[in-house]
Design an enzyme around this catalytic site. Structure first.
Site, PDB file in Angstrom:
ATOM      1  N   CYS A  36      -2.933  33.299  10.821  1.00 53.17           N
ATOM      2  CA  CYS A  36      -2.724  33.973  12.099  1.00 53.17           C
ATOM      3  C   CYS A  36      -2.225  33.010  13.160  1.00 53.17           C
ATOM      4  O   CYS A  36      -2.900  32.745  14.156  1.00 53.17           O
ATOM      5  CB  CYS A  36      -4.020  34.631  12.535  1.00 53.17           C
ATOM      6  SG  CYS A  36      -4.471  35.928  11.398  1.00 53.17           S
TER       7      CYS A  36
ATOM      8  N   GLU B  77       0.809  -1.219   0.000  1.00 55.89           N
ATOM      9  CA  GLU B  77       0.000   0.000   0.000  1.00 55.89           C
ATOM     10  C   GLU B  77       0.842   1.269   0.000  1.00 55.89           C
ATOM     11  O   GLU B  77       0.853   2.006   0.975  1.00 55.89           O
ATOM     12  CB  GLU B  77      -0.875   0.014   1.260  1.00 55.89           C
ATOM     13  CG  GLU B  77      -1.701  -1.216   1.447  1.00 55.89           C
ATOM     14  CD  GLU B  77      -2.452  -1.197   2.763  1.00 55.89           C
ATOM     15  OE1 GLU B  77      -3.615  -1.602   2.760  1.00 55.89           O
ATOM     16  OE2 GLU B  77      -1.883  -0.766   3.789  1.00 55.89           O
TER      17      GLU B  77
END
Ligand SMILES: *Cc1c(COP(=O)(O)O)cnc(C)c1O
Length: 432
Positions: A362, A291
């Site tokens: 921010c 995988e």
């Protein structure tokens, strides 16, 4: 063509070329920030894994771990290249289904699958459901009964190998939220339960020992433990499982310091360990699945940003702010992941300055890198961050109400949009 780094970066007339397209042309056409994916490299990587399975096992299935980069087009490409896919959520499964991905080649993972997810997996006819815990096995059994199906099951096993400690250890991974432990007998109990459940078809076992692994030995050890367990189950119950899913986690080059192992180098020793252990335990050679996620898409991705404000703090550092950040690449703020960067239009300029590359969110931690070597940069310049194909777009957020970026696929000097960027209206679409 000039190769600037150890990695193969194509530069023409000083400019970074992506799939044969100049970076500045992509920025002009689609705007920045922008994710760019190199289709030829993705296909080449998929083919390399597929061919390698054929070479070392004669058979087997490569399942692309789609959490690394998930959208309709990547499932289409995976299908065209003969791969299966891993999914870990209803959203990924639904995306695969939406392009008619062959469901028998889908592996469904997750440590806490919902009833809705299990129902969809059974309804769609997913080829392998990787069960994580005993309650899930019980639930699958009654759901399959109710739906008149037989659920194809793999058991997620903790092979007890922690590939992230320097010299990996054999008990380190018992503390993981994923899967059945071997040492406690839990895995054997799960196997017995699955074998005796009339609505479950126990196909085999699965493990995934970590990510960005550069060593071969942990994979070899895991393979031995896993095949050993197939032997144990046969000895104790007489039932022989056929599937062995060895997971992903193959390391890639994020920066020049990374030295990935060529994939074939893993396959030789691992396939030998599988074969020898199977012989020793008197079981047939299992059907092997792997995988790979980041090793297929990671190096194929590049993010293009435009440089904005540059702030020098004398004797401390110089901040170079770009028009994206943690919203499109959260890997620095998550785990200080390192990336190579270069000015896309002066790719050969000597990197004689160091910058802290910051985003525009921010958060003080909203960085893409620290001590990044670059030439002296100017506002308005294009900055390319390399190897962003995995776990960037798929991990993107809308923090500070910044829209998710578009994704462009490049190949043979042409580009095409594969994911539209979000608009401001997309951002408020679900607000009531
Ligand atoms: C994340 C994951 C993969 C892929 O990992 P990569 O490091 O991207 O190769 C494969 N299998 C499972 C079960 C995973 O959770």
């Amino acid at each position: 063509m000039v190769l600037r780094m150890k990695r193969r970066v194509t530069v023409e007339n000083g400019e970074l070329m992506l799939g044969g397209v100049p970076a500045s042309r992509l920025a002009a056409e689609y705007g920045t920030p922008l994710y760019v994916m190199d289709e030829a490299l993705i296909r080449k990587n998929m083919q390399a894994f597929r061919d390698s399975m054929k070479e070392f096992y004669g058979d087997g299935l490569v399942c692309y771990a789609s959490k690394a980069f998930c959208c309709k087009e990547i499932y289409r490409i995976a299908e065209q290249e003969g791969l299966g896919v891993d999914v870990v959520s209803l959203g990924e499964l639904y995306t695969a289904k939406s392009v008619d991905f062959p469901m028998e080649k889908v592996c469904f993972h997750g440590n806490n699958k919902s009833e809705e997810e299990l129902r969809a997996a059974l309804e769609y006819g997913v080829g392998r459901i990787v069960a994580d815990n005993l309650p899930e096995l019980v639930q699958l059994d009654w759901m399959a009964a109710e739906m008149g199906k037989k659920a194809p099951v793999l058991l997620r096993i903790k092979p007890g190998i922690d590939a992230h400690t320097h010299s990996f250890i054999m008990t380190g991974q018992i503390d993981s939220k994923f899967g059945f432990a071997l040492e406690t007998g839990e895995a054997m109990e799960a196997a017995k339960q699955a074998i005796s459940s009339p609505n479950l078809q126990l196909l085999g076992i699965h493990c995934h020992i970590g990510s960005q692994i550069f060593q071969i030995q942990p994979f070899v050890e895991a393979a031995k433990v896993m095949v050993g367990f197939i032997g144990d189950v046969k000895e104790e119950t007489g039932f022989e499982m056929t599937d062995l899913n060895l997971g992903g986690g193959f390391g890639i080059r994020y920066t020049d310091e990374d030295e990935p192992v060529p994939f074939g180098d893993y396959m030789g020793p691992v396939s030998e360990a599988v074969r020898k252990t199977a012989d020793k335990r008197g079981i047939r050679m299992p059907f092997v699945l792997i995988e790979p996620g980041r090793s297929i898409v990671g190096e194929a991705g590049t993010t293009l940003y435009t440089v904005g404000s540059i702030k020098e703090i004398p004797n401390v550092r110089t901040y170079l702010a770009v028009d994206g950040g943690m919203g499109d690449n959260p890997r620095y703020i998550l785990y200080q992941a390192k990336y190579d960067m270069l000015p896309a239009c002066r790719a050969n300029a000597p990197a004689d300055h160091f910058y802290t590359v910051a985003g525009k969110c921010c958060e003080s931690g909203d960085l893409l890198g620290e001590n990044v070597p670059l030439p002296e940069m100017q506002p308005g310049e294009l900055l390319a961050v390399l190897s962003t194909g995995a776990y960037n777009y798929s991990m993107a957020s809308r923090y500070n109400r910044r829209p998710i970026l578009p994704v462009v696929m490049v190949k043979d000097g042409k580009s095409r949009l594969i994911v539209r960027g979000e608009t401001l209206d997309d951002l408020i679409r679900n607000d009531l």
